[in-house]
Motif scaffolding. Structure first.
Motif, PDB file in Angstrom:
ATOM      1  N   LEU A 105      -6.306  13.727  -6.515  1.00  0.00           N
ATOM      2  CA  LEU A 105      -6.658  13.801  -5.105  1.00  0.00           C
ATOM      3  C   LEU A 105      -6.599  15.262  -4.676  1.00  0.00           C
ATOM      4  N   ALA A 106      -7.684  15.766  -4.131  1.00  0.00           N
ATOM      5  CA  ALA A 106      -7.752  17.151  -3.669  1.00  0.00           C
ATOM      6  C   ALA A 106      -7.994  17.170  -2.170  1.00  0.00           C
ATOM      7  N   PHE A 107      -7.103  17.862  -1.456  1.00  0.00           N
ATOM      8  CA  PHE A 107      -7.213  17.968   0.000  1.00  0.00           C
ATOM      9  C   PHE A 107      -7.387  19.438   0.360  1.00  0.00           C
ATOM     10  N   GLU A 162       3.641  12.611  14.805  1.00  0.00           N
ATOM     11  CA  GLU A 162       4.584  12.623  13.686  1.00  0.00           C
ATOM     12  C   GLU A 162       4.397  11.407  12.788  1.00  0.00           C
ATOM     13  N   VAL A 163       4.220  10.230  13.400  1.00  0.00           N
ATOM     14  CA  VAL A 163       4.055   9.002  12.614  1.00  0.00           C
ATOM     15  C   VAL A 163       2.817   9.083  11.745  1.00  0.00           C
ATOM     16  N   GLN A 164       1.700   9.546  12.308  1.00  0.00           N
ATOM     17  CA  GLN A 164       0.453   9.650  11.550  1.00  0.00           C
ATOM     18  C   GLN A 164       0.575  10.693  10.429  1.00  0.00           C
ATOM     19  N   HIS A 165       1.278  11.787  10.712  1.00  0.00           N
ATOM     20  CA  HIS A 165       1.479  12.821   9.685  1.00  0.00           C
ATOM     21  C   HIS A 165       2.251  12.260   8.490  1.00  0.00           C
ATOM     22  N   LYS A 166       3.348  11.545   8.763  1.00  0.00           N
ATOM     23  CA  LYS A 166       4.138  10.960   7.683  1.00  0.00           C
ATOM     24  C   LYS A 166       3.350   9.896   6.939  1.00  0.00           C
ATOM     25  N   ARG A 167       2.594   9.093   7.680  1.00  0.00           N
ATOM     26  CA  ARG A 167       1.826   8.028   7.019  1.00  0.00           C
ATOM     27  C   ARG A 167       0.754   8.605   6.106  1.00  0.00           C
ATOM     28  N   ILE A 221       0.757  10.026  -1.592  1.00  0.00           N
ATOM     29  CA  ILE A 221       1.669   9.916  -2.738  1.00  0.00           C
ATOM     30  C   ILE A 221       1.603   8.523  -3.355  1.00  0.00           C
ATOM     31  N   LEU A 222       1.559   7.488  -2.528  1.00  0.00           N
ATOM     32  CA  LEU A 222       1.490   6.123  -3.053  1.00  0.00           C
ATOM     33  C   LEU A 222       0.202   5.875  -3.819  1.00  0.00           C
ATOM     34  N   LYS A 227       0.603   2.953  -6.225  1.00  0.00           N
ATOM     35  CA  LYS A 227       1.423   2.028  -5.452  1.00  0.00           C
ATOM     36  C   LYS A 227       0.753   1.712  -4.116  1.00  0.00           C
ATOM     37  N   ASP A 228      -0.565   1.698  -4.116  1.00  0.00           N
ATOM     38  CA  ASP A 228      -1.294   1.547  -2.867  1.00  0.00           C
ATOM     39  C   ASP A 228      -1.743   0.112  -2.610  1.00  0.00           C
ATOM     40  N   ASP A 229      -1.235  -0.849  -3.388  1.00  0.00           N
ATOM     41  CA  ASP A 229      -1.623  -2.241  -3.194  1.00  0.00           C
ATOM     42  C   ASP A 229      -1.124  -2.709  -1.827  1.00  0.00           C
TER      43      ASP A 229
END
Length: 270
Positions: A49-51, A65-70, A76-77, A82-84
């Motif tokens: 994944l390249a951002f 903040e919530v959107q940034h963490k999500r 990472i997931l 682990k994105d199921d």
């Protein structure tokens, strides 16, 4: 995050430019003029994944903040596969893992989805598993997004486990376990250290009879003092003496009895 949430996020200050994308790479997000900003690829069994963005910290600083963490959690997931969306997990936490017999055992449990968010409609049940595999239910109390439980009657030493299983909308959430040990408690050896203050107290109680405390380094002097003390001691005892306790009196009684038997035999009285 859906499109509406993306549109509300503060704009980025800039980003790197991708010259060309390799075959198999697919853009997940693009700039307003169509330049790729977030690109994903799955070569073989791996994931890449390249951002290109350079200032997502603006989201955190401007009340997103919530959107940034999500966003970064989902990145990472996804990389860790682990994105199921249907994958869920249970957890059990204990403040300690060693307990004395009969001690209060407390634990906390909960159910989270892949985004580490509590599952609101989850229902959990608990059980205590002993070393021989036997199970008995544990009552759980819900407190907000978590469940708590406690035990007070685990007396037998050994290895135990707390198992928590759950359901969410008729869907099993699996089972989570936490192990702990109840150790064998020897009250006699619980505090095997010497207690000089206790010995000094006992010696003080017997000071009238010569009791005293002696430090280890004073032991040779004590032994020398004991050796030099006189051994002569006078002990008074009371003894009663009567003539009946002497051997001659016993022999006289026996002689009389024998003579009496002899005469009766001779005279034909028996």
């Amino acid at each position: 995050m859906n499109r509406q949430v993306w549109e509300k996020l503060p704009p980025l200050e800039g980003g790197n430019k991708f010259e060309a994308l390799k075959p198999g790479a697919r853009p997940l997000a693009v700039t307003s003029d169509g330049k790729p900003l977030l690109v994903a690829a799955e070569p073989g069994n791996g994931r890449v994944l390249a951002f290109a963005g350079d200032s997502t910290w603006h989201w955190y600083m401007q009340d997103f903040e919530v959107q940034h963490k999500r966003f970064w959690r989902q990145v990472i997931l996804w990389l860790a596969k682990k994105d199921d969306a249907d994958e869920k997990k249970l957890w059990v936490q204990m403040s300690q893992r060693r307990f004395s017999p009969g001690a209060k055992i407390e634990f906390t449990a909960g159910a989270h989805n892949t985004e580490n968010e509590a599952i609101a409609n989850a229902s959990l049940t608990g059980a205590l598993i002993s070393a021989d595999g036997k199970r008995r239910p544990i009552a759980l109390t819900r407190q907000g997004e978590t469940w708590t439980g406690s035990l007070r009657d685990v007396i037998e030493p050994g290895d135990y486990s707390i198992a928590v299983s759950g359901m969410a909308a008729s869907t099993p959430l699996g089972e989570a376990k936490a192990r702990f040990v109840v150790f064998e408690q020897d009250l006699e050896m619980e505090n095997a250290a010497a207690r000089p203050e206790l010995m000094a107290s006992l010696a003080k109680m017997t000071s009238a009879n010569g009791g005293d405390t002696v430090a280890p380094e004073e032991l040779p002097a004590l032994l020398k003092r004991i050796k030099e003390q006189p051994r002569d001691r006078q002990v008074e005892t009371e003894t009663k003496f009567t003539p009946w306790d002497s051997p001659p009196f016993f022999l006289a009684i026996v002689g009389v009895l024998v003579t009496e038997w002899y005469l009766r035999k001779r005279w034909g009285w028996v």
